[in-house]
Scaffold this motif. Structure first.
Motif, PDB file in Angstrom:
ATOM      1  N   PHE A   1      64.320  72.488  23.237  1.00 44.44           N
ATOM      2  CA  PHE A   1      64.303  73.423  22.090  1.00 44.44           C
ATOM      3  C   PHE A   1      64.364  74.966  22.226  1.00 44.44           C
ATOM      4  CE2 PHE A   1      60.190  72.088  23.004  1.00 44.44           C
ATOM      5  CZ  PHE A   1      59.399  72.992  23.118  1.00 44.44           C
ATOM      6  N   GLU A   2      64.549  75.699  21.004  1.00 37.75           N
ATOM      7  CA  GLU A   2      64.441  77.223  21.334  1.00 37.75           C
ATOM      8  C   GLU A   2      63.155  77.488  21.012  1.00 37.75           C
ATOM      9  OE1 GLU A   2      66.646  80.395  21.986  1.00 37.75           O
ATOM     10  OE2 GLU A   2      67.573  78.605  21.568  1.00 37.75           O
ATOM     11  N   ASP A   3      62.664  78.443  21.964  1.00 37.79           N
ATOM     12  CA  ASP A   3      61.334  78.834  21.878  1.00 37.79           C
ATOM     13  C   ASP A   3      60.885  80.284  23.053  1.00 37.79           C
ATOM     14  OD1 ASP A   3      58.230  78.174  20.842  1.00 37.79           O
ATOM     15  OD2 ASP A   3      58.089  78.552  23.207  1.00 37.79           O
ATOM     16  N   ALA A   4      60.470  80.820  22.645  1.00 40.84           N
ATOM     17  CA  ALA A   4      60.115  82.233  23.138  1.00 40.84           C
ATOM     18  C   ALA A   4      59.190  81.887  24.275  1.00 40.84           C
ATOM     19  CB  ALA A   4      59.452  83.408  22.287  1.00 40.84           C
ATOM     20  N   THR A   5      58.378  81.036  23.919  1.00 34.50           N
ATOM     21  CA  THR A   5      57.386  80.855  25.277  1.00 34.50           C
ATOM     22  C   THR A   5      58.073  80.097  26.472  1.00 34.50           C
ATOM     23  OG1 THR A   5      55.466  80.395  23.579  1.00 34.50           O
ATOM     24  CG2 THR A   5      55.188  79.440  25.547  1.00 34.50           C
ATOM     25  N   ILE A   6      58.646  79.070  25.827  1.00 30.77           N
ATOM     26  CA  ILE A   6      59.502  78.398  27.319  1.00 30.77           C
ATOM     27  C   ILE A   6      60.554  79.117  27.965  1.00 30.77           C
ATOM     28  CG2 ILE A   6      58.585  75.925  26.431  1.00 30.77           C
ATOM     29  CD1 ILE A   6      61.532  75.514  25.698  1.00 30.77           C
ATOM     30  N   ALA A   7      61.310  80.096  26.987  1.00 31.52           N
ATOM     31  CA  ALA A   7      62.261  80.968  27.566  1.00 31.52           C
ATOM     32  C   ALA A   7      61.877  81.621  28.712  1.00 31.52           C
ATOM     33  CB  ALA A   7      62.879  81.795  26.432  1.00 31.52           C
ATOM     34  N   GLN A   8      60.519  81.969  28.851  1.00 30.42           N
ATOM     35  CA  GLN A   8      60.165  82.708  29.935  1.00 30.42           C
ATOM     36  C   GLN A   8      60.213  81.795  31.125  1.00 30.42           C
ATOM     37  OE1 GLN A   8      56.020  84.624  29.041  1.00 30.42           O
ATOM     38  NE2 GLN A   8      56.385  84.064  26.981  1.00 30.42           N
ATOM     39  N   ALA A   9      60.090  80.627  31.210  1.00 29.90           N
ATOM     40  CA  ALA A   9      60.160  79.818  32.132  1.00 29.90           C
ATOM     41  C   ALA A   9      61.710  79.844  32.769  1.00 29.90           C
ATOM     42  CB  ALA A   9      59.675  78.197  31.744  1.00 29.90           C
ATOM     43  N   LYS A  10      62.475  79.761  31.966  1.00 26.77           N
ATOM     44  CA  LYS A  10      63.934  80.011  32.285  1.00 26.77           C
ATOM     45  C   LYS A  10      64.359  81.053  32.844  1.00 26.77           C
ATOM     46  CE  LYS A  10      68.743  79.592  30.586  1.00 26.77           C
ATOM     47  NZ  LYS A  10      69.058  80.990  30.541  1.00 26.77           N
ATOM     48  N   GLU A  11      63.744  82.155  32.426  1.00 25.58           N
ATOM     49  CA  GLU A  11      63.991  83.455  33.176  1.00 25.58           C
ATOM     50  C   GLU A  11      63.412  83.330  34.604  1.00 25.58           C
ATOM     51  OE1 GLU A  11      62.191  86.626  30.625  1.00 25.58           O
ATOM     52  OE2 GLU A  11      63.348  86.007  28.897  1.00 25.58           O
ATOM     53  N   GLY A  12      62.157  83.031  34.681  1.00 27.72           N
ATOM     54  CA  GLY A  12      61.684  82.821  36.019  1.00 27.72           C
ATOM     55  C   GLY A  12      62.325  81.977  36.953  1.00 27.72           C
ATOM     56  N   PHE A  13      63.130  80.944  36.346  1.00 27.35           N
ATOM     57  CA  PHE A  13      63.533  80.034  37.201  1.00 27.35           C
ATOM     58  C   PHE A  13      64.840  80.579  37.576  1.00 27.35           C
ATOM     59  CE2 PHE A  13      66.742  76.528  37.937  1.00 27.35           C
ATOM     60  CZ  PHE A  13      66.009  75.563  38.704  1.00 27.35           C
ATOM     61  N   MET A  14      65.755  81.232  36.949  1.00 29.04           N
ATOM     62  CA  MET A  14      66.735  81.880  37.105  1.00 29.04           C
ATOM     63  C   MET A  14      66.534  83.008  38.304  1.00 29.04           C
ATOM     64  SD  MET A  14      68.957  79.892  35.940  1.00 29.04           S
ATOM     65  CE  MET A  14      70.283  80.522  36.572  1.00 29.04           C
ATOM     66  N   ALA A  15      65.608  83.974  38.002  1.00 27.82           N
ATOM     67  CA  ALA A  15      65.149  84.917  38.795  1.00 27.82           C
ATOM     68  C   ALA A  15      64.845  84.356  40.267  1.00 27.82           C
ATOM     69  CB  ALA A  15      63.972  85.730  38.349  1.00 27.82           C
ATOM     70  N   GLU A  62      50.146  81.225  26.898  1.00 28.17           N
ATOM     71  CA  GLU A  62      49.916  82.608  26.951  1.00 28.17           C
ATOM     72  C   GLU A  62      51.283  83.021  25.831  1.00 28.17           C
ATOM     73  OE1 GLU A  62      51.746  86.324  29.227  1.00 28.17           O
ATOM     74  OE2 GLU A  62      50.446  84.823  30.330  1.00 28.17           O
ATOM     75  N   GLY A  63      52.263  82.310  25.660  1.00 29.83           N
ATOM     76  CA  GLY A  63      53.273  82.444  24.821  1.00 29.83           C
ATOM     77  C   GLY A  63      52.690  82.507  23.294  1.00 29.83           C
ATOM     78  N   LEU A  64      52.104  81.604  23.195  1.00 33.89           N
ATOM     79  CA  LEU A  64      51.280  81.424  21.658  1.00 33.89           C
ATOM     80  C   LEU A  64      50.437  82.654  21.355  1.00 33.89           C
ATOM     81  CD1 LEU A  64      50.813  77.404  21.397  1.00 33.89           C
ATOM     82  CD2 LEU A  64      52.709  78.902  20.483  1.00 33.89           C
ATOM     83  N   ALA A 119      44.068  82.646  25.460  1.00 34.28           N
ATOM     84  CA  ALA A 119      44.164  81.412  26.188  1.00 34.28           C
ATOM     85  C   ALA A 119      43.799  81.696  27.703  1.00 34.28           C
ATOM     86  CB  ALA A 119      45.709  81.205  26.151  1.00 34.28           C
ATOM     87  N   TYR A 120      43.707  80.571  28.359  1.00 31.15           N
ATOM     88  CA  TYR A 120      43.562  80.349  29.506  1.00 31.15           C
ATOM     89  C   TYR A 120      44.521  79.042  29.943  1.00 31.15           C
ATOM     90  CZ  TYR A 120      42.440  79.078  34.358  1.00 31.15           C
ATOM     91  OH  TYR A 120      42.605  78.672  35.701  1.00 31.15           O
ATOM     92  N   GLY A 121      45.616  79.679  30.659  1.00 36.60           N
ATOM     93  CA  GLY A 121      46.743  78.907  31.111  1.00 36.60           C
ATOM     94  C   GLY A 121      47.790  79.192  32.201  1.00 36.60           C
ATOM     95  N   ALA A 122      48.664  78.377  32.395  1.00 36.91           N
ATOM     96  CA  ALA A 122      49.595  78.747  33.208  1.00 36.91           C
ATOM     97  C   ALA A 122      50.661  80.002  32.771  1.00 36.91           C
ATOM     98  CB  ALA A 122      50.636  77.723  33.540  1.00 36.91           C
ATOM     99  N   ASP A 123      51.037  81.014  33.685  1.00 33.00           N
ATOM    100  CA  ASP A 123      51.862  82.023  33.314  1.00 33.00           C
ATOM    101  C   ASP A 123      53.407  81.204  33.244  1.00 33.00           C
ATOM    102  OD1 ASP A 123      54.059  84.185  33.813  1.00 33.00           O
ATOM    103  OD2 ASP A 123      52.346  85.284  34.378  1.00 33.00           O
ATOM    104  N   MET A 124      53.903  81.546  32.211  1.00 34.54           N
ATOM    105  CA  MET A 124      55.077  80.606  32.056  1.00 34.54           C
ATOM    106  C   MET A 124      56.269  81.145  32.804  1.00 34.54           C
ATOM    107  SD  MET A 124      55.021  78.195  29.943  1.00 34.54           S
ATOM    108  CE  MET A 124      53.776  77.633  28.830  1.00 34.54           C
ATOM    109  N   TYR A 125      56.615  82.454  32.905  1.00 37.88           N
ATOM    110  CA  TYR A 125      57.590  82.883  33.769  1.00 37.88           C
ATOM    111  C   TYR A 125      57.357  82.574  35.363  1.00 37.88           C
ATOM    112  CZ  TYR A 125      60.485  86.431  36.267  1.00 37.88           C
ATOM    113  OH  TYR A 125      61.311  87.081  36.868  1.00 37.88           O
TER     114      TYR A 125
END
Length: 329
Positions: free
Chosen positions: A45-59, A259-261, A269-275
């Motif tokens: 789905f479209e979401d700014a939070t998980i979009a950071q993970a895609k950016e990190g993956f491609m980087a 973090e995205g939320l 929050a305490y959690g994983a850095d999505m990027y």
């Protein structure tokens, strides 16, 4: 050049010679093209939070020499926009194209990809352990084509404890959860266990889709919850602005583990850095492209941090020390 090298050859013969040379060059180019890997990347789905993970993956892929810009990678990207049939179509299309691997983000995309292919490696991110996704029975092996980076639920416990430290006066926590997601149900169970150990009460109600969120959250707020914990599931991601608006109107602070939320209005929050999560998965994918036989399959996410939203902290008159990183809304 060819005419000067072979001045005595018949012209027709020279034509065949030129054509043959061209075909050799074309074949060489096609052979080189086959060496360029094609991968698929599917977002559920479209979401700014998980979009950071895609950016990190491609980087991570770019840093290892794989990018469309450099002509060393071909990418098939699909976003299902929260539609399950579309998600299935995206994965089956990638499988039909015989991609080298499929990057799946987040949980629902991972489950769908594994259900639709047993041979193409699936690199997951923003997902829990395979067992919590229903992809691995207790004591059994994980699917052979499952790769990537997973999260345990320990960070949920830490997030609840940090919320209690920030709001020691709050005794009742409101939670909505997606009963269709194993990850969401497991997170709720851990929240309830942690809250009980801290002497807190949890009022939780299920939501099946984002259209139900407003009514369910209004019901929780009417029951007198003093804080809200946003579980990291698809429904919460998709309807967080509704949750934020209702809680803010009632002056109820929102805590979470994503973090995205926090960037979208939760207090802390305490959690994983999505990027970093996506980057870690991308590094594994790059290793697989370089040498499939020696590639690491699964590993836990390695980077967590505490973050807070300065605007929301000021609104609720909460202070966070130097162990927290400020993020902007």
């Amino acid at each position: 050049m060819l005419l000067s090298m072979y001045p005595r050859l018949p012209f027709l013969y020279l034509r065949y010679l030129v054509l043959a040379s061209f075909m050799v060059l074309l074949g060489a180019c096609q052979g080189a093209d086959k060496q360029i890997p094609t991968i698929g990347f599917v977002d559920a789905f479209e979401d700014a939070t998980i979009a950071q993970a895609k950016e990190g993956f491609m980087a991570a892929l770019r840093e290892k020499g794989y990018s469309e810009e450099a002509g060393t990678l071909k990418l098939i990207y699909r976003n299902a926009q929260g539609d399950v049939p579309t998600l299935h179509q995206a994965v089956t299309y990638m499988a039909a194209q015989k991609v080298r691997l499929i990057a799946a983000n987040p949980t629902l995309a991972t489950i769908t990809a594994i259900q639709n292919t047993r041979t193409i490696p699936v690199f997951m991110m923003v997902s829990p352990e395979p067992e919590r996704m229903g992809l691995q029975k207790a004591g059994a092996a994980t699917p052979k084509n499952l790769y990537g980076v997973y999260e345990t639920l320990d960070y949920i416990r830490t997030s609840v404890e940090l919320m209690h430290q920030a709001l020691p006066q709050a005794q009742t926590i409101g939670v909505v959860y997606n009963q269709a997601e194993p990850q969401s149900r497991n997170a709720l169970a851990l929240i309830e266990t942690t809250a009980q150990s801290l002497g807190l009460r949890v009022k939780a109600l299920p939501v099946n889709n984002s259209s139900e969120t407003q009514l369910v959250v209004q019901t929780l707020l009417a029951e007198g919850v003093e804080a809200f914990f946003a579980i990291p599931d698809n429904v919460v991601f998709a309807s967080f602005e509704v949750i934020y608006k209702l809680c803010h109107r009632k002056n109820i602070p929102i805590f979470t583990s994503e973090e995205g939320l926090v960037r979208r209005g939760a207090v802390a929050a305490y959690g994983a850095d999505m990027y970093a999560w996506g980057y870690q998965a991308g590094a594994l994918a790059a290793s697989y492209l370089q040498n499939p036989d020696k590639a690491q399959t699964l590993e836990p996410v390695s980077q967590h941090r505490r973050v807070y939203n300065p605007k929301e902290a000021a609104h609720y008159q909460l202070d966070f020390d130097q162990t927290y990183t400020a993020v902007k809304q």
